[in-house]
Design a protein around this motif. Structure first.
Motif, short mmCIF file in Angstrom:
data_model
loop_
_atom_site.label_atom_id
_atom_site.label_comp_id
_atom_site.label_asym_id
_atom_site.label_seq_id
_atom_site.Cartn_x
_atom_site.Cartn_y
_atom_site.Cartn_z
N LYS A 136 -2.15 1.81 13.70
CA LYS A 136 -2.83 1.73 14.18
C LYS A 136 -3.20 -0.07 13.85
O LYS A 136 -3.58 -0.02 14.80
N LEU A 137 -2.79 -0.45 13.01
CA LEU A 137 -2.78 -1.78 12.53
C LEU A 137 -2.24 -2.35 13.66
O LEU A 137 -2.40 -3.23 13.68
N ALA A 138 -1.19 -1.85 13.52
CA ALA A 138 -0.08 -2.51 14.27
C ALA A 138 -0.66 -2.70 15.71
O ALA A 138 -0.34 -3.75 16.69
N GLU A 139 -0.88 -1.98 16.32
CA GLU A 139 -1.71 -1.85 17.87
C GLU A 139 -2.62 -2.39 17.43
O GLU A 139 -3.13 -3.68 18.88
N ASP A 140 -3.29 -1.93 16.72
CA ASP A 140 -5.03 -3.02 17.06
C ASP A 140 -5.08 -4.10 16.90
O ASP A 140 -5.45 -5.42 17.55
N ALA A 141 -4.42 -5.24 15.69
CA ALA A 141 -4.57 -6.26 14.96
C ALA A 141 -3.39 -6.50 14.66
O ALA A 141 -2.97 -8.09 14.54
N GLY A 142 -2.33 -6.27 15.74
CA GLY A 142 -0.30 -6.90 15.81
C GLY A 142 0.17 -7.24 13.64
O GLY A 142 1.09 -8.30 14.10
N LYS A 143 -0.87 -6.28 13.48
CA LYS A 143 0.00 -6.47 11.84
C LYS A 143 0.50 -5.24 11.29
O LYS A 143 0.57 -4.19 11.73
N GLN A 144 1.79 -6.21 10.75
CA GLN A 144 2.57 -4.83 10.41
C GLN A 144 3.06 -4.78 8.67
O GLN A 144 2.86 -5.49 7.31
N VAL A 145 2.65 -3.51 8.25
CA VAL A 145 1.74 -2.88 7.15
C VAL A 145 3.98 -2.18 6.68
O VAL A 145 4.25 -1.41 7.46
N GLU A 146 3.88 -2.69 5.48
CA GLU A 146 5.37 -1.77 5.01
C GLU A 146 4.38 -0.67 3.64
O GLU A 146 3.50 -1.41 2.72
N VAL A 147 4.72 0.23 4.64
CA VAL A 147 4.60 1.74 3.65
C VAL A 147 5.43 2.06 2.23
O VAL A 147 6.57 2.49 3.07
N ILE A 148 5.43 2.04 1.14
CA ILE A 148 6.29 2.57 0.56
C ILE A 148 5.63 4.00 -0.37
O ILE A 148 4.45 4.12 -0.62
N ASP A 149 6.56 5.16 -0.04
CA ASP A 149 5.91 6.65 -1.08
C ASP A 149 7.13 6.20 -2.18
O ASP A 149 8.12 6.52 -1.56
N LEU A 150 5.98 6.66 -2.94
CA LEU A 150 7.18 6.37 -4.96
C LEU A 150 7.90 7.50 -4.95
O LEU A 150 8.67 8.00 -5.72
N ARG A 151 7.17 9.01 -4.70
CA ARG A 151 8.45 10.12 -4.28
C ARG A 151 7.97 10.28 -5.50
O ARG A 151 7.69 11.77 -6.23
N SER A 152 8.35 9.59 -6.95
CA SER A 152 8.53 9.80 -8.70
C SER A 152 7.03 8.93 -9.37
O SER A 152 7.34 7.61 -8.31
N LEU A 153 7.26 9.14 -9.49
CA LEU A 153 5.51 8.33 -10.36
C LEU A 153 6.16 7.86 -12.45
O LEU A 153 5.79 6.80 -12.40
N VAL A 154 6.94 8.62 -12.53
CA VAL A 154 7.20 8.46 -13.83
C VAL A 154 9.28 9.15 -13.72
O VAL A 154 9.25 10.52 -13.82
N PRO A 155 9.96 8.75 -14.04
CA PRO A 155 9.83 7.20 -14.23
C PRO A 155 9.85 6.10 -12.34
O PRO A 155 9.73 7.21 -11.36
N LEU A 156 8.63 5.11 -12.54
CA LEU A 156 8.37 4.80 -11.47
C LEU A 156 9.27 3.18 -10.75
O LEU A 156 9.74 2.58 -11.34
N ASP A 157 9.20 3.46 -9.57
CA ASP A 157 10.35 2.33 -8.58
C ASP A 157 10.13 0.68 -9.01
O ASP A 157 8.80 0.41 -7.58
N ILE A 158 9.81 0.09 -10.21
CA ILE A 158 8.82 -0.89 -9.81
C ILE A 158 9.93 -1.72 -9.23
O ILE A 158 8.95 -3.30 -8.53
N GLU A 159 11.12 -1.78 -8.97
CA GLU A 159 11.46 -2.50 -8.34
C GLU A 159 11.47 -2.97 -7.35
O GLU A 159 11.49 -3.90 -6.31
N THR A 160 11.51 -1.32 -6.15
CA THR A 160 11.59 -1.64 -5.25
C THR A 160 9.36 -2.03 -4.20
O THR A 160 9.72 -2.66 -3.29
N ILE A 161 8.46 -2.09 -5.01
CA ILE A 161 7.82 -2.61 -5.80
C ILE A 161 7.78 -4.07 -5.56
O ILE A 161 6.79 -4.62 -4.30
N LEU A 162 8.11 -4.68 -6.64
CA LEU A 162 7.79 -5.78 -6.52
C LEU A 162 8.65 -6.61 -5.45
O LEU A 162 8.18 -7.79 -5.07
#
Length: 680
Positions: A576-602
């Motif tokens: 919706k943000l892409a459509e309304d405001a032209g903003k490209q938002v990256e969505v990260i689905d963690l899937r695993s909380l412990v251990p946490l994928d810190i590398e992908t987040i950073l």
């Protein structure tokens, strides 16, 4: 069976009497020496003297067969452990917490004697909780048709714990070969027995339970204790039913070296317990009945003195634990996927619902490993499989021995999983820890216990358990059917926590969880079980590794980190943000909380420079707080705005749909927060 009294001062062989006197003298020498280590600042800061329990403790160890039986001693069971085969050196190493302590290398409290390789199990300081482990292990003994008995030993006051009742009820219901020994010395620290129970004998609290035999004996007397324990083991072996042995003892010393029993016991009582010293009585009998001369007994005592001296010297020079080792054995290495190392696939087959992915994966893993078991509440019925039908059809295919209902006792479900997994390393257990995650709290004592088993035993025991929990709201469930508890569970080291959002990830993470060693909590967003949004094509062999997030949508203007129910909301908001405001938002689905994928987040933070964490749980102290703190600590210089969090209000979840909507996050709340952050 009670007429078979084969042990007496006259009928027992001299060799056996000599061995018993040696063991009892050795035990008492160490029992009396233990406090000196603390006085000399060497260790043994916790010591619970056993003097007065000599008869029953000798007997437990003597009837125990380490090749077939299993023993769960409690913290006062020093002579039990010696009688079962532990040496003076092994006892002292445990007492002064050396690295070579066979119980766990100094990682557990002193006076917690164990030798896992001999089936003498390492148990908790939570008094009596090992009764549940004993029952679970006995379930495996019966399932695999082993010829052993499981012994569980404890003091009479710990019988007041609710999980002890759960254990004995379960052992009678499942008809399992467990011998529960109650060493009754009349006190729970300073609390007299009369303040614990109305019955003079605590074993009588269990009268009326079907299949349960109760035997009373004099725990101060060697022969009466040997006869009672021999009979108890025979009953358990021959009938595969539980037995309680109530052993009347005295506590000659204080509860422990931090207790001053003179404050609550008068001189008359203290003189009485000394007068009934079991070792002194046994020694007198050996001389009175002319089984030994005074000189022969003195020779054994001198031999014991040298044995203790030699062990003491060896133990003092033993290595201490290495402080650098504290991160060793926190949790075992997980199963590694060769075909799907990143947990991604290009499969384009028919889409399946999340519940189908779970059900089919469970069945596939049960076919893959015949040593896989599942139990929980309401999960085993020919037409039903759990409140949500995740396990539907499993009992029909795999039978009642592998798929079965448990009592409505969450601690029992969790505790017997811990116990059964001890039988062998091939066993994999899946439990529905509670029908809803909200009801898991009664199991927390056993959950916490299980999280540190691997660390506490220095890698000697790994509880290979997957705990399934239907989690989250959006179903109009109210206070007790809408909670998210992952934030609380994530504070305990020694457990993995996964939280999928799509059918393929649910299947892949479940397969990895079951195949891995160690414990995994598998959170299932129940609102997505049948939701088309969570449907996905699922390869039959799909595997998702722990600690690998999945980028659901790429973007450069804002990173949203999420999991579970809110993943789909975040993807919709990003579109919706892409459509309304032209903003490209990256969505990260963690899937695993412990251990946490810190590398992908950073990596994503470095690209977008703005971050929002979204989850269904409360913002205050929710798991997002850990993510936010990690980003602030490791990538502060990459941020162009403060990390923003969106989640539930800091209130319970209301039952009325209007109240539920006001509490839980939704698309509108996420959209408004994202717009605000983008404008910062």
């Amino acid at each position: 069976m009670t007429e078979n009294k084969k042990f007496s001062i006259k009928s027992t062989s001299k060799d056996m009497l000599s061995r018993w006197f040696h063991l009892m003298t050795l035990g008492r020498a160490l029992d009396e020496k233990a406090p000196n280590y603390l006085k000399q600042a060497i260790g043994w800061s916790y010591h619970a003297p056993y003097a007065g329990h000599d008869g029953i403790q000798l007997a437990i160890g003597q009837v125990f067969d380490r090749k077939a039986d299993h023993l769960f001693p409690y913290y006062r069971d020093m002579l039990t452990s010696i009688s079962a085969g532990l040496t003076a050196e092994e006892i002292i190493l445990n007492g002064i917490s050396k690295d070579t302590d066979v119980a766990g290398g100094g990682r557990h409290m002193s006076n917690h004697f164990a030798k896992p390789e001999w089936n003498v199990h390492n148990v908790s300081s939570c008094t009596g909780n090992h009764t549940l482990h004993a029952v679970g292990l006995a379930r495996a003994v019966k399932q695999y048709k082993s010829k052993g008995v499981v012994f569980s030993s404890q003091g009479e006051s710990s019988v007041s714990e609710g999980y002890v009742y759960e254990a004995i009820n379960g052992a009678t219901n499942e008809q399992l070969p467990v011998v529960f020994v109650f060493q009754d010395n009349g006190y729970g620290i300073s609390v007299p027995k009369k303040d614990q129970t109305a019955n003079r004998k605590v074993a009588d609290n269990f009268r009326g339970m079907k299949y349960l035999k109760i035997i009373h004996c004099n725990g101060k007397d060697v022969f009466d204790s040997m006869n009672a324990m021999t009979e108890a083991k025979q009953i358990a072996l021959e009938t595969s039913t539980p037995v309680i042995v109530q052993a009347n003892c005295v506590r000659m010393g204080a509860h422990s070296n931090s207790d001053k029993h003179e404050l609550y016991r008068d001189n008359a009582e203290l003189n009485y317990v000394t007068e009934y010293d079991p070792l002194a009585k046994f020694r007198r009998l050996l001389v009175r009945y002319k089984r030994f001369t005074e000189e022969e007994l003195l020779a054994i005592e001198a031999e014991v003195k040298l044995e203790v001296k030699k062990a003491h010297k060896a133990c003092l020079s033993a290595p201490d634990p290495d402080p650098a080792s504290i991160h060793d054995f926190v949790i075992p290495e997980s199963y590694v996927s060769e075909k799907y190392p990143e947990g991604l696939h290009n499969f384009t087959g028919n889409k399946k619902k999340l519940i189908e992915g779970l059900n089919e994966t469970l069945k596939a893993e049960f076919r893959h490993n015949p040593d896989t078991f599942i139990w929980g509440q309401d999960i085993a019925n020919k037409d039903k499989g759990g409140i949500f039908n995740v396990s539907k059809g499993m009992q029909q295919e795999f039978g009642k021995e592998r798929v079965f209902n448990a009592p409505i006792a969450e601690d029992y479900i969790m505790g017997t999983a811990n116990g059964m997994s001890r039988f062998n390393d091939k066993i994999r257990i899946v439990v529905e820890g509670a029908e809803f995650a909200d009801y898991f709290w009664p199991a927390m004592e056993q959950f916490v216990e299980t999280t540190h088993e691997y660390w506490r035993t220095k890698g000697q025991f790994s509880p290979n358990i997957t705990v399934r929990l239907a989690s989250g709201g959006y179903i109009g469930g109210g206070l007790y059917h809408s909670q998210n508890i992952e934030g609380a569970l994530a504070t305990f080291p020694g457990v993995r926590i996964v939280y999928p959002s799509y059918a393929d990830d649910a299947a892949g993470l479940l397969r990895t969880s079951i195949r891995s060693k160690g414990m995994t909590v598998f959170m299932e967003p129940k609102a997505l079980y049948n939701d088309p949004k969570a449907s996905a094509a699922v390869p039959e062999d799909f595997e998702v590794p722990f600690g690998k997030a999945r980028v659901r949508r790429e973007g450069a203007d804002l990173t949203i980190i999420t999991y579970g129910n809110t993943t789909h909301m975040c993807v919709e908001v990003a579109d919706k943000l892409a459509e309304d405001a032209g903003k490209q938002v990256e969505v990260i689905d963690l899937r695993s909380l412990v251990p946490l994928d810190i590398e992908t987040i950073l990596k994503s933070v470095a690209k977008t420079n703005k971050v929002m964490v979204v989850h269904e749980d409360k913002v205050f102290s929710g798991f997002g707080a850990e993510i936010s703190a990690t980003i602030t600590e490791k990538a502060f210089d990459k941020l162009d705005a403060p990390v923003k969090r969106v989640g539930s209000e800091f209130t319970p979840v209301g039952f009325n749909r209007i109240l539920e909507k006001a509490v839980l996050p939704n698309n509108d709340k996420i959209y408004a927060a994202a717009k605000e952050l983008l404008a910062f």
